[in-house]
Motif scaffolding. Structure first.
Motif, PDB file in Angstrom:
ATOM      1  N   SER A 285      -7.970   6.375  23.523  1.00  0.00           N
ATOM      2  CA  SER A 285      -7.188   7.020  24.585  1.00  0.00           C
ATOM      3  C   SER A 285      -8.030   8.096  25.250  1.00  0.00           C
ATOM      4  CB  SER A 285      -5.925   7.615  23.975  1.00  0.00           C
ATOM      5  OG  SER A 285      -6.288   8.719  23.184  1.00  0.00           O
ATOM      6  N   GLY A 286      -7.347   9.008  25.957  1.00  0.00           N
ATOM      7  CA  GLY A 286      -8.083  10.074  26.634  1.00  0.00           C
ATOM      8  C   GLY A 286      -8.588  11.128  25.664  1.00  0.00           C
ATOM      9  N   GLY A 287      -7.967  11.185  24.488  1.00  0.00           N
ATOM     10  CA  GLY A 287      -8.332  12.217  23.519  1.00  0.00           C
ATOM     11  C   GLY A 287      -9.092  11.687  22.312  1.00  0.00           C
ATOM     12  N   HIS A 288      -8.997  10.364  22.052  1.00  0.00           N
ATOM     13  CA  HIS A 288      -9.624   9.856  20.824  1.00  0.00           C
ATOM     14  C   HIS A 288     -10.127   8.428  20.961  1.00  0.00           C
ATOM     15  CE1 HIS A 288      -5.602  11.689  20.342  1.00  0.00           C
ATOM     16  NE2 HIS A 288      -5.238  10.490  20.754  1.00  0.00           N
ATOM     17  N   THR A 289     -11.162   8.145  20.196  1.00  0.00           N
ATOM     18  CA  THR A 289     -11.659   6.777  20.049  1.00  0.00           C
ATOM     19  C   THR A 289     -12.022   6.672  18.573  1.00  0.00           C
ATOM     20  OG1 THR A 289     -12.564   6.875  22.276  1.00  0.00           O
ATOM     21  CG2 THR A 289     -13.376   5.101  20.861  1.00  0.00           C
TER      22      THR A 289
ATOM     23  N   ALA B 167     -13.222   7.260  24.974  1.00  0.00           N
ATOM     24  CA  ALA B 167     -13.416   6.222  25.992  1.00  0.00           C
ATOM     25  C   ALA B 167     -12.555   6.496  27.234  1.00  0.00           C
ATOM     26  CB  ALA B 167     -13.100   4.850  25.407  1.00  0.00           C
ATOM     27  N   GLY B 168     -11.307   6.914  27.022  1.00  0.00           N
ATOM     28  CA  GLY B 168     -10.421   7.203  28.161  1.00  0.00           C
ATOM     29  C   GLY B 168     -10.942   8.367  28.991  1.00  0.00           C
ATOM     30  N   GLU B 169     -11.536   9.324  28.292  1.00  0.00           N
ATOM     31  CA  GLU B 169     -12.134  10.486  28.977  1.00  0.00           C
ATOM     32  C   GLU B 169     -13.280  10.016  29.875  1.00  0.00           C
ATOM     33  OE1 GLU B 169     -13.219  13.162  25.880  1.00  0.00           O
ATOM     34  OE2 GLU B 169     -13.853  14.745  27.255  1.00  0.00           O
ATOM     35  N   ALA B 170     -14.063   9.038  29.391  1.00  0.00           N
ATOM     36  CA  ALA B 170     -15.154   8.496  30.206  1.00  0.00           C
ATOM     37  C   ALA B 170     -14.584   7.827  31.461  1.00  0.00           C
ATOM     38  CB  ALA B 170     -15.987   7.508  29.384  1.00  0.00           C
TER      39      ALA B 170
ATOM     40  N   TYR C 265      -7.072  11.620  38.962  1.00  0.00           N
ATOM     41  CA  TYR C 265      -6.770  11.575  37.533  1.00  0.00           C
ATOM     42  C   TYR C 265      -5.400  10.952  37.313  1.00  0.00           C
ATOM     43  CZ  TYR C 265      -5.266  13.163  32.961  1.00  0.00           C
ATOM     44  OH  TYR C 265      -4.794  13.185  31.677  1.00  0.00           O
ATOM     45  N   PRO C 266      -5.168  10.179  36.250  1.00  0.00           N
ATOM     46  CA  PRO C 266      -6.153   9.666  35.297  1.00  0.00           C
ATOM     47  C   PRO C 266      -6.889   8.460  35.870  1.00  0.00           C
ATOM     48  CG  PRO C 266      -3.956   8.918  34.686  1.00  0.00           C
ATOM     49  CD  PRO C 266      -3.797   9.733  35.935  1.00  0.00           C
ATOM     50  N   GLY C 267      -8.025   8.140  35.282  1.00  0.00           N
ATOM     51  CA  GLY C 267      -8.911   7.177  35.921  1.00  0.00           C
ATOM     52  C   GLY C 267      -8.797   5.740  35.452  1.00  0.00           C
ATOM     53  N   GLY C 268      -8.273   5.549  34.234  1.00  0.00           N
ATOM     54  CA  GLY C 268      -8.310   4.215  33.628  1.00  0.00           C
ATOM     55  C   GLY C 268      -7.766   3.107  34.497  1.00  0.00           C
ATOM     56  N   ALA C 269      -6.512   3.247  34.906  1.00  0.00           N
ATOM     57  CA  ALA C 269      -5.865   2.174  35.652  1.00  0.00           C
ATOM     58  C   ALA C 269      -6.532   1.968  37.016  1.00  0.00           C
ATOM     59  CB  ALA C 269      -4.387   2.481  35.825  1.00  0.00           C
TER      60      ALA C 269
ATOM     61  N   ILE D 152      -9.740   2.575  37.839  1.00  0.00           N
ATOM     62  CA  ILE D 152     -11.031   1.911  37.648  1.00  0.00           C
ATOM     63  C   ILE D 152     -10.804   0.427  37.351  1.00  0.00           C
ATOM     64  CG2 ILE D 152     -13.056   1.758  36.106  1.00  0.00           C
ATOM     65  CD1 ILE D 152     -13.472   4.383  37.165  1.00  0.00           C
ATOM     66  N   GLU D 153      -9.810   0.140  36.519  1.00  0.00           N
ATOM     67  CA  GLU D 153      -9.539  -1.262  36.179  1.00  0.00           C
ATOM     68  C   GLU D 153      -9.204  -2.069  37.436  1.00  0.00           C
ATOM     69  OE1 GLU D 153      -6.340  -1.957  33.372  1.00  0.00           O
ATOM     70  OE2 GLU D 153      -6.598  -4.114  33.556  1.00  0.00           O
ATOM     71  N   LYS D 154      -8.392  -1.496  38.304  1.00  0.00           N
ATOM     72  CA  LYS D 154      -7.980  -2.193  39.528  1.00  0.00           C
ATOM     73  C   LYS D 154      -9.180  -2.402  40.457  1.00  0.00           C
ATOM     74  CE  LYS D 154      -4.258  -2.026  42.864  1.00  0.00           C
ATOM     75  NZ  LYS D 154      -4.321  -1.105  43.999  1.00  0.00           N
TER      76      LYS D 154
ATOM     77  N   ALA E 246      -4.600   0.291  19.964  1.00  0.00           N
ATOM     78  CA  ALA E 246      -3.534   1.144  20.507  1.00  0.00           C
ATOM     79  C   ALA E 246      -4.122   2.323  21.277  1.00  0.00           C
ATOM     80  CB  ALA E 246      -2.659   1.639  19.369  1.00  0.00           C
ATOM     81  N   GLY E 247      -3.261   3.068  21.980  1.00  0.00           N
ATOM     82  CA  GLY E 247      -3.719   4.186  22.809  1.00  0.00           C
ATOM     83  C   GLY E 247      -3.828   3.741  24.259  1.00  0.00           C
ATOM     84  N   GLY E 248      -3.895   4.698  25.164  1.00  0.00           N
ATOM     85  CA  GLY E 248      -3.857   4.409  26.598  1.00  0.00           C
ATOM     86  C   GLY E 248      -4.863   3.370  27.086  1.00  0.00           C
ATOM     87  N   VAL E 249      -6.090   3.407  26.572  1.00  0.00           N
ATOM     88  CA  VAL E 249      -7.122   2.466  27.050  1.00  0.00           C
ATOM     89  C   VAL E 249      -6.806   1.031  26.617  1.00  0.00           C
ATOM     90  CG1 VAL E 249      -9.617   1.983  27.097  1.00  0.00           C
ATOM     91  CG2 VAL E 249      -8.822   4.341  27.022  1.00  0.00           C
TER      92      VAL E 249
ATOM     93  N   TYR F  19       4.120   1.542  24.853  1.00  0.00           N
ATOM     94  CA  TYR F  19       3.900   2.036  23.499  1.00  0.00           C
ATOM     95  C   TYR F  19       2.432   2.377  23.252  1.00  0.00           C
ATOM     96  CZ  TYR F  19       8.604   0.170  22.514  1.00  0.00           C
ATOM     97  OH  TYR F  19       9.950  -0.099  22.530  1.00  0.00           O
ATOM     98  N   CYS F  20       1.552   1.970  24.189  1.00  0.00           N
ATOM     99  CA  CYS F  20       0.120   2.320  24.074  1.00  0.00           C
ATOM    100  C   CYS F  20      -0.105   3.752  24.525  1.00  0.00           C
ATOM    101  CB  CYS F  20      -0.727   1.393  24.949  1.00  0.00           C
ATOM    102  SG  CYS F  20      -1.106  -0.171  24.161  1.00  0.00           S
ATOM    103  N   THR F  21       0.467   4.090  25.675  1.00  0.00           N
ATOM    104  CA  THR F  21       0.301   5.470  26.151  1.00  0.00           C
ATOM    105  C   THR F  21       1.240   6.371  25.329  1.00  0.00           C
ATOM    106  OG1 THR F  21       1.898   4.958  27.865  1.00  0.00           O
ATOM    107  CG2 THR F  21      -0.393   4.849  28.492  1.00  0.00           C
TER     108      THR F  21
HETATM  109  O1  KG4 Z   1      -2.718   7.517  24.972  1.00  0.00           O
HETATM  110  P1  KG4 Z   1      -2.767   8.240  26.276  1.00  0.00           P
HETATM  111  O2  KG4 Z   1      -1.571   8.115  27.194  1.00  0.00           O
HETATM  112  O3  KG4 Z   1      -2.980   9.768  26.077  1.00  0.00           O
HETATM  113  C1  KG4 Z   1      -3.879  10.333  25.178  1.00  0.00           C
HETATM  114  O4  KG4 Z   1      -3.483  10.521  23.985  1.00  0.00           O
HETATM  115  O5  KG4 Z   1      -5.026  10.581  25.625  1.00  0.00           O
HETATM  116  O6  KG4 Z   1      -4.085   7.739  27.030  1.00  0.00           O
HETATM  117  C2  KG4 Z   1      -4.436   8.174  28.324  1.00  0.00           C
HETATM  118  C3  KG4 Z   1      -5.834   7.652  28.624  1.00  0.00           C
HETATM  119  C4  KG4 Z   1      -6.425   8.185  29.922  1.00  0.00           C
HETATM  120  O7  KG4 Z   1      -7.749   8.608  29.678  1.00  0.00           O
HETATM  121  C5  KG4 Z   1      -6.391   6.974  30.843  1.00  0.00           C
HETATM  122  O8  KG4 Z   1      -7.427   6.983  31.821  1.00  0.00           O
HETATM  123  C6  KG4 Z   1      -6.575   5.843  29.866  1.00  0.00           C
HETATM  124  O9  KG4 Z   1      -5.836   6.226  28.722  1.00  0.00           O
HETATM  125  N1  KG4 Z   1      -6.053   4.578  30.408  1.00  0.00           N
HETATM  126  C7  KG4 Z   1      -6.811   3.491  30.668  1.00  0.00           C
HETATM  127  C8  KG4 Z   1      -5.954   2.531  31.245  1.00  0.00           C
HETATM  128  N2  KG4 Z   1      -4.706   3.049  31.307  1.00  0.00           N
HETATM  129  C9  KG4 Z   1      -4.773   4.306  30.777  1.00  0.00           C
HETATM  130  N3  KG4 Z   1      -8.120   3.267  30.486  1.00  0.00           N
HETATM  131  C10 KG4 Z   1      -8.607   2.064  30.861  1.00  0.00           C
HETATM  132  N4  KG4 Z   1      -7.859   1.097  31.446  1.00  0.00           N
HETATM  133  C11 KG4 Z   1      -6.528   1.282  31.661  1.00  0.00           C
HETATM  134  N5  KG4 Z   1      -5.800   0.330  32.220  1.00  0.00           N
END
Ligand code: KG4
Ligand code: ZN
Length: 343
Positions: A136-140, A162-165, A177-181, A183-185, A271-274, A302-304
């Motif tokens: 996620s944004g805080g942990h890998t 990884a999410g932070e990257a 912010y946030p960048g994940g979704a 960047i994926e799109k 699990a986690g946002g990424v 449930y991931c985020t």
């Molecule tokens: O689990 P989460 O909601 O919060 C934390 O505990 O950090 O995760 C949020 C992180 C963000 O860094 C966001 O950019 C990333 O998850 N994220 C993604 C995607 N959706 C959310 N990263 C890559 N691809 C995605 N689709």
């Protein structure tokens, strides 16, 4: 047993009502994305104030969507860490107040345990033992999971998550912010083989991660790309997004599969946002199935960050007699090794 779960570890105010640690009766998340968007990251002071403003409404909404009254609750679980101190305080102290007033037990939950167990909110669940990646944004982090409350850390990021990257690269490209979704799109329109960004694997056999060098490589590349006038070198923003995403996915897939092989398990949980990322999902499903390993991803909600995973983890602790008293405090750092085993 009906459990209320509260999570305010970062920038989402969330509360959920879960029945018997399995069935989600409600899962309410108040996102602060719009508030932090202009700053390119979470501003801790703003986050805690926003939690304070919203916690009561979010919890009440969780009761009303679940169709229960507070009096029907059997227990309360709240995240105590890891996370932002000011944010954690709001959720934990609200939970303490509620538990005192209602006269029902309270338990503190480790946020990482919530992510690891979030997959048990789904119909299809893995069997123990399994390997779990929380990303996620805080942990890998990679864990060997032998049962509820029995986790061994196999590897973790030494710098950025990884999410932070993803978030930092989005910021470099001016995507907010946030960048994940985002960047994926954007990556869907790009060529993932266009730029060969580094794949930081660290020492041979290491299950640790490091994403800060990759982030710097992207930053330097973008600087040069801007100076040389984008079109002249036939590389688009989408190519950069796709090439960066592929580098992250390559590293995650390689380390996860190495952990699975070494642990000799047949079940894998991401699990986690990424874990919302479809390219990561696709690549892992492909690799895992050819290795005879079943891979489980919780649904994106449930991931985020969410309260349901906290209610679920709390249920397992409460039902085995764990109780917190009102002196329970928050912890900005809370390694999973410090967790008391369940039962
Ligand atoms: O689990 P989460 O909601 O919060 C934390 O505990 O950090 O995760 C949020 C992180 C963000 O860094 C966001 O950019 C990333 O998850 N994220 C993604 C995607 N959706 C959310 N990263 C890559 N691809 C995605 N689709
Ligand atoms: Zn999280």
């Amino acid at each position: 047993m009906i459990t209320l779960g509260i999570d305010t570890s970062c920038d989402d105010t969330s509360a959920a009502v879960v029945l018997d640690g399995r069935a989600t009766l409600s899962n309410v998340v108040h996102s602060q994305i719009r508030l932090h968007h202009p700053y390119g990251g979470v501003v801790p002071e703003l986050a805690s104030r926003e939690h304070l403003r919203n916690i009561e409404d979010v919890v009440e909404e969780a009761f009303s969507r679940a169709g229960i009254t507070p009096a029907e609750l059997d227990g309360i679980a709240a995240t105590v860490g890891p996370g932002l101190i000011g944010s954690l305080l709001v959720g934990l102290y609200y939970a303490k107040g509620l538990s005192y007033v209602l006269g029902i037990p309270l338990v503190g939950v480790n946020h990482l345990e919530g992510h690891i167990l979030s997959v048990f909110l789904e119909e299809e669940t893995p069997r123990f033992p399994f390997v779990a990646l929380t990303v996620s944004g805080g942990h890998t982090s990679l864990y060997h999971v032998e049962g509820f409350g029995r986790y061994t850390l196999l590897g973790q990021t030494l710098d950025d998550a990884a999410g932070e990257a993803f978030d930092k690269v989005a910021k470099i490209l001016g995507l907010g912010y946030p960048g994940g979704a985002v960047i994926e799109k954007l990556a869907l329109e790009g060529d993932r083989g266009k730029i060969r960004f580094p794949r930081p694997l660290l020492a041979p056999g290491s299950l640790d991660f490091s994403f800060s060098g990759l982030k710097t490589a992207v930053s330097l590349f973008v600087k040069g790309w801007r100076e040389r006038e984008r079109q002249a070198i036939d590389i688009s923003e989408a190519d950069i997004a796709a090439s960066f995403q592929e580098a992250v996915v390559d590293v995650l897939v390689q380390k996860v599969m190495e952990a699975v092989e070494r642990s000799e398990v047949y079940f894998l949980v991401i699990a986690g946002g990424v874990a919302c990322n479809k390219r990561l999902r696709g690549r892992l499903i492909e690799r895992a199935s050819s290795a005879g390993v079943a891979v489980f991803f919780p649904r994106p909600a449930y991931c985020t960050d969410n309260g349901a995973m906290i209610a679920l983890a709390g249920y397992h602790r409460l039902s085995r007699g764990e109780r917190a008293d009102l002196s329970l405090d928050v912890r900005s750092r809370f390694p999973i090794d410090d967790l008391a085993p369940i039962g």
